[in-house]
Design an enzyme around this catalytic site. Structure first.
Site: not given
Length: 427
Positions: A135, A342, A345, A348, A352, A382, A385, A389
């Site tokens: 606690c 896809c 949009c 990604c 990136c 990495c 993306c 997404c």
């Protein structure tokens, strides 16, 4: 149907789902309702000298439309007389003899105090004890809770004192408000703990009201730090469970706590080394009947995997959990974009281009349609993306041959040391 029953340090329950010590386990009425709903065990709200709690005491963090992504409280241990709690524990255990009831205890760090409370609780039928060394507020200011849990010597001593008086298994609940939780886990083992549980809540302030300038929550225009829990702390809890589970000198069972909200979370904790899993925030958010979905989901998962007993899950991922220096530096994945899925949009590409490695090109296909394409030679794998997404399946991380043999950083350094030169062993 798989066997969901567990045995953790000699404590048996019909399934691994326990209610953690807290508001949901404050009374016999609540714990009995929980057992009727299907919970396998309950850790009674911490017993000790009754305290005076504040009003108000809870706060929550929402995120992206989700309520209670994180939960904060400044509530302390039981504010009910010990005699009332003991009477209700006795009645509940008598009514539900096959369910696990664990008494959470917290007293001052004195041998006589621990002996006294254990002796008072010993005869009412509990299946074990959980020592609350976690606690982070209120009680810690009185030398208990996290104030004890942050000192390995006190963890060891108080565990030992409890074991001197207890005939039932002792679980030590560890604080996450420490640099290395394995240090206090080792201290609990030295003190004779039969099991450890983690994590307790994390030091936190839920927020500040920018109109009144009061903290959230506040008590008469004053605030204090509290304990943070709920889904937001799950990654922290999983890491700490895994760190303890992979240590050979911490060779006792673990009860996992921290953000468990569904059966999938429970499976993750068990794979990382937990035998039982404790739930608090999710029960407070949705009520006791969430355990029905947890039990059904776990049953179906085990059946689909052909696993006969839930105990067979415990620790299966632990051998895969290691140090960064042992990871293969020559392992390589790259992103691949499915332009049929896809929606253009461009999240990604933006992520990136602005914050990663500028390896996603905006092109047009033969029909003049906008498409996105990854330059695999520049992609470092990495995952950013794929993370940003919004469409499942539009970006996949695919393993590729790096043309180099596996080699970790530790192996690389050892090879360089042996050769006596800075040989380039990694692409």
């Amino acid at each position: 149907m798989a066997d969901l029953s567990i045995n953790i340090a000699g404590i048996k329950s019909p399934n691994p789902f326990w209610l953690a010590s807290g508001p949901p386990t404050n009374t016999g009425y609540q714990v009995q309702r929980a057992f009727e709903a299907g919970w396998g065990g309950a850790v009674w709200k911490t017993l000790g000298d009754p305290v005076i709690n504040t009003s108000s005491r809870f706060a929550a963090i929402g995120f992206n439309g989700q309520r209670v992504a994180g939960f904060n409280n400044i509530e302390l241990i039981t504010d009910r007389p010990l005699e009332e709690n003991l009477k209700e524990i006795y009645e509940t255990k008598k009514k539900y003899p096959n369910h696990a009831i664990i008494a959470s205890l917290m007293v001052e760090p004195e041998r006589e105090k621990w002996h006294e409370i254990v002796k008072r609780v010993e005869d009412i039928g509990v299946d074990g004890y959980e020592l609350n060394f976690g606690c982070p507020h209120g009680m810690a200011e009185r030398g208990m809770g996290a104030a004890s849990g942050q000192v390995p010597e006190l963890v060891e001593k108080q565990t030992y004192w409890t074991k001197e008086a207890a005939s039932k298994p002792v679980i030590v609940k560890l604080t996450p408000n420490i640099t290395d939780i394995t240090v206090t886990a080792e201290a609990a083992v030295r003190g004779g703990a039969d099991s450890i549980s983690m994590i307790n809540t994390i030091n936190s302030l839920a927020g500040v009201d920018i109109h009144t300038w009061n903290t959230i929550p506040h008590v008469g225009n004053k605030g204090a730090h509290g304990g943070y829990c709920g889904p937001a702390v799950k990654p922290i809890a999983l890491n700490m469970v895994g760190e303890c589970a992979r240590r050979q000198n911490i060779n006792i069972p673990i009860s996992g706590i921290g953000g468990v909200s569904n059966w999938q979370d429970a499976v993750e904790f068990m794979l990382m080394g937990s035998t039982s899993v404790q739930v608090c925030t999710a029960a407070m958010h949705h009520g006791f009947r969430i355990v029905e979905d947890m039990i059904d989901g776990l049953n179906h998962y085990l059946d689909d995997k052909g696993i006969a007993s839930v105990m067979d899950l415990v620790g299966k991922t632990v051998p895969k959990y290691s140090n960064w220096g042992d990871l293969d530096l020559n392992y390589k994945v790259v992103a691949q974009i499915d332009n049929d899925t896809c929606i253009n949009c461009n999240k990604c590409h933006i992520a990136c281009e602005d914050t990663s490695h500028q390896c996603i090109d905006m092109l047009k296909d033969d029909n003049g349609k906008n498409i996105l394409q990854v330059r695999e030679e520049d992609c470092v794998g990495c995952n950013l993306c794929a993370i940003v997404c919004p469409v499942d399946g539009a970006i996949e991380m695919v393993e590729v041959d790096s043309k180099f043999p596996p080699m970790s950083w530790n192996e690389r350094q050892a090879a360089i040391s042996m050769k006596g030169s800075n040989v380039d062993l990694v692409k």
